[in-house]
Design a protein around this motif. Sequence first.
Motif, PDB file in Angstrom:
ATOM      1  N   MET A   1       0.826  -1.208   0.000  1.00  0.00           N
ATOM      2  CA  MET A   1       0.000   0.000   0.000  1.00  0.00           C
ATOM      3  C   MET A   1       0.866   1.267   0.000  1.00  0.00           C
ATOM      4  O   MET A   1       0.522   2.266  -0.649  1.00  0.00           O
ATOM      5  CB  MET A   1      -0.938  -0.013   1.203  1.00  0.00           C
ATOM      6  CG  MET A   1      -2.044  -1.065   1.127  1.00  0.00           C
ATOM      7  SD  MET A   1      -3.183  -0.817  -0.280  1.00  0.00           S
ATOM      8  CE  MET A   1      -2.533  -1.987  -1.479  1.00  0.00           C
ATOM      9  N   ALA A   2       1.981   1.222   0.690  1.00  0.00           N
ATOM     10  CA  ALA A   2       2.893   2.374   0.694  1.00  0.00           C
ATOM     11  C   ALA A   2       3.509   2.570  -0.690  1.00  0.00           C
ATOM     12  O   ALA A   2       3.612   3.703  -1.189  1.00  0.00           O
ATOM     13  CB  ALA A   2       3.989   2.171   1.742  1.00  0.00           C
ATOM     14  N   TYR A   3       3.888   1.480  -1.331  1.00  0.00           N
ATOM     15  CA  TYR A   3       4.461   1.541  -2.677  1.00  0.00           C
ATOM     16  C   TYR A   3       3.442   2.116  -3.658  1.00  0.00           C
ATOM     17  O   TYR A   3       3.763   2.977  -4.503  1.00  0.00           O
ATOM     18  CB  TYR A   3       4.901   0.148  -3.111  1.00  0.00           C
ATOM     19  CG  TYR A   3       5.583   0.101  -4.461  1.00  0.00           C
ATOM     20  CD1 TYR A   3       6.969   0.064  -4.553  1.00  0.00           C
ATOM     21  CD2 TYR A   3       4.845   0.089  -5.644  1.00  0.00           C
ATOM     22  CE1 TYR A   3       7.605   0.016  -5.790  1.00  0.00           C
ATOM     23  CE2 TYR A   3       5.463   0.059  -6.881  1.00  0.00           C
ATOM     24  CZ  TYR A   3       6.844   0.023  -6.949  1.00  0.00           C
ATOM     25  OH  TYR A   3       7.466  -0.010  -8.173  1.00  0.00           O
ATOM     26  N   ALA A   4       2.195   1.626  -3.567  1.00  0.00           N
ATOM     27  CA  ALA A   4       1.142   2.109  -4.478  1.00  0.00           C
ATOM     28  C   ALA A   4       0.965   3.621  -4.342  1.00  0.00           C
ATOM     29  O   ALA A   4       0.892   4.344  -5.348  1.00  0.00           O
ATOM     30  CB  ALA A   4      -0.170   1.387  -4.178  1.00  0.00           C
TER      31      ALA A   4
ATOM     32  N   ASP B   1      -3.535   4.870  -7.747  1.00  0.00           N
ATOM     33  CA  ASP B   1      -4.713   4.921  -6.893  1.00  0.00           C
ATOM     34  C   ASP B   1      -4.726   3.627  -6.071  1.00  0.00           C
ATOM     35  O   ASP B   1      -4.956   2.547  -6.616  1.00  0.00           O
ATOM     36  CB  ASP B   1      -5.972   5.009  -7.755  1.00  0.00           C
ATOM     37  CG  ASP B   1      -7.265   5.008  -6.937  1.00  0.00           C
ATOM     38  OD1 ASP B   1      -7.209   4.675  -5.731  1.00  0.00           O
ATOM     39  OD2 ASP B   1      -8.319   5.319  -7.501  1.00  0.00           O
ATOM     40  N   PRO B   2      -4.453   3.694  -4.745  1.00  0.00           N
ATOM     41  CA  PRO B   2      -4.361   2.471  -3.937  1.00  0.00           C
ATOM     42  C   PRO B   2      -5.612   1.594  -4.004  1.00  0.00           C
ATOM     43  O   PRO B   2      -5.504   0.363  -4.008  1.00  0.00           O
ATOM     44  CB  PRO B   2      -4.137   3.009  -2.519  1.00  0.00           C
ATOM     45  CG  PRO B   2      -3.468   4.325  -2.725  1.00  0.00           C
ATOM     46  CD  PRO B   2      -4.123   4.893  -3.952  1.00  0.00           C
TER      47      PRO B   2
ATOM     48  N   GLU C   1      -8.019  -3.457  -6.077  1.00  0.00           N
ATOM     49  CA  GLU C   1      -9.004  -4.138  -6.921  1.00  0.00           C
ATOM     50  C   GLU C   1      -8.330  -5.144  -7.848  1.00  0.00           C
ATOM     51  O   GLU C   1      -8.868  -6.222  -8.121  1.00  0.00           O
ATOM     52  CB  GLU C   1      -9.772  -3.096  -7.743  1.00  0.00           C
ATOM     53  CG  GLU C   1     -10.903  -3.662  -8.584  1.00  0.00           C
ATOM     54  CD  GLU C   1     -11.633  -2.585  -9.373  1.00  0.00           C
ATOM     55  OE1 GLU C   1     -12.432  -2.946 -10.246  1.00  0.00           O
ATOM     56  OE2 GLU C   1     -11.386  -1.383  -9.139  1.00  0.00           O
ATOM     57  N   SER C   2      -7.138  -4.805  -8.334  1.00  0.00           N
ATOM     58  CA  SER C   2      -6.427  -5.685  -9.261  1.00  0.00           C
ATOM     59  C   SER C   2      -5.768  -6.871  -8.572  1.00  0.00           C
ATOM     60  O   SER C   2      -5.756  -7.980  -9.100  1.00  0.00           O
ATOM     61  CB  SER C   2      -5.347  -4.900 -10.014  1.00  0.00           C
ATOM     62  OG  SER C   2      -5.920  -4.077 -11.000  1.00  0.00           O
ATOM     63  N   ILE C   3      -5.192  -6.632  -7.396  1.00  0.00           N
ATOM     64  CA  ILE C   3      -4.313  -7.665  -6.832  1.00  0.00           C
ATOM     65  C   ILE C   3      -4.956  -8.557  -5.776  1.00  0.00           C
ATOM     66  O   ILE C   3      -4.441  -9.653  -5.503  1.00  0.00           O
ATOM     67  CB  ILE C   3      -3.020  -7.042  -6.254  1.00  0.00           C
ATOM     68  CG1 ILE C   3      -3.310  -6.218  -4.987  1.00  0.00           C
ATOM     69  CG2 ILE C   3      -2.312  -6.184  -7.310  1.00  0.00           C
ATOM     70  CD1 ILE C   3      -2.050  -5.697  -4.299  1.00  0.00           C
ATOM     71  N   GLU C   4      -6.084  -8.145  -5.192  1.00  0.00           N
ATOM     72  CA  GLU C   4      -6.585  -8.927  -4.061  1.00  0.00           C
ATOM     73  C   GLU C   4      -7.182 -10.275  -4.470  1.00  0.00           C
ATOM     74  O   GLU C   4      -7.304 -11.171  -3.632  1.00  0.00           O
ATOM     75  CB  GLU C   4      -7.608  -8.132  -3.252  1.00  0.00           C
ATOM     76  CG  GLU C   4      -8.920  -7.858  -3.946  1.00  0.00           C
ATOM     77  CD  GLU C   4      -9.915  -7.157  -3.015  1.00  0.00           C
ATOM     78  OE1 GLU C   4      -9.814  -7.341  -1.787  1.00  0.00           O
ATOM     79  OE2 GLU C   4     -10.762  -6.423  -3.525  1.00  0.00           O
ATOM     80  N   THR C   5      -7.547 -10.438  -5.747  1.00  0.00           N
ATOM     81  CA  THR C   5      -8.096 -11.726  -6.183  1.00  0.00           C
ATOM     82  C   THR C   5      -7.071 -12.588  -6.909  1.00  0.00           C
ATOM     83  O   THR C   5      -7.390 -13.679  -7.366  1.00  0.00           O
ATOM     84  CB  THR C   5      -9.309 -11.504  -7.109  1.00  0.00           C
ATOM     85  OG1 THR C   5      -8.901 -10.727  -8.239  1.00  0.00           O
ATOM     86  CG2 THR C   5     -10.424 -10.796  -6.372  1.00  0.00           C
TER      87      THR C   5
END
Length: 291
Positions: A193-196, A202-203, A208-212
Amino acid sequence: MKDGKPIIGFIGLGVMGNSMASNILKGGYDLVVYNRTKSKGDNLVAQGAEWRDDPAGVARESDIIISMVGYPDDVEEIYFGENGIIKNIKRDGIVVDMTTSRPSLAKKIYEEAKKKGVYSLDAPVSGGDIGARNGVLSIMVGGDEKIFKRVLPVFRLMGKNIVWQGAAGAGQHTKMCNQIAIAGNMMGVCETMAYARKSGLDPERVLESIETGAAGSWSLSNLAPRMIKGDFEPGFYVKHFIKDMNIALSEAENMNLDTPALKLAKSLYDELEKQGKGSCGTQVLYKLIDG
C-alpha cells in the motif's frame, strides 16, 4: 441445562468477545457474563444476558464456560484465582479458553480440570472484529474430540471454519502457525500500500487488481482498505499481536526453529508500541512503513 440447552458462561467482553457472546445469545442460549469493566457487558444484559460479579459466579451457574481475555496472566487469574473457574465449576462442566495463549497453559488447564471431573478445550480464533461480529471466525480446537463434538453447536454460532486439531494445546499451537503467517503477510500488505501511494497509483484501484490474484489474503482484503482510509481503530490490538508473537517465538525456540520473518515483524511492532500505538489496530504498521 435449560430447555435441553446448556447454560453458557462468557468471560471477557472486549472487541471480539462481546460480539462472540452476542451471537451465542442470538442463537437461543441462556448466557451468564462477566468482564472486569462492567459497562462492556451492558449491551448484552440489555439483550437478556445475566451479569455476575466474578468468574466464580459465572462458573457456578454455567454448563459451558467460555473465556476470551487478553493475556496468559489473565487466563491464569480467571481459571486458578480464589474466585476463579476451576475452584467453582460444577462437575461435568466444560471450559473453553478462546484466548490466544501458551500451549503449556492450555495443557495445565486441561489437567487441572480433569482432576475436578471437568472437561477442557483450547479454542483460539482468527478473523478479527469483523469475523467475530459476523460469526464467521476460524476456530482451532485442542482437547478431547468427544468434548469438541459436544461444544460444536456453540462454536457454529461464532465461526464457520471450525477444526479439531488434536490433544490439549493443539489449538494454541495452530494459532501460533496462524500468527506467524499473518506477521509476515502484514509487512507485505503495508509495503504494498505504501508503494502504491508513493508511485502515484490509486491504492483502491491497485487493491481491486491484486486482491483476487496470487497476492490475495485476508489482511489484504480486510485491512488494506482501512489503511487507505486512515482507519487504525483496533480489530486486533498491536499489544495483543506482540503478545502472540512473543509466545510463537518462545515456542519456536523450544523446537530449535529459526523464524527470521517473525523476528523482523516483532521488531517493527515493538517500535509501534514504543510510539504509544499499542492500542491501535495491527494495520497501523502502515504508518510506520509509509513514513
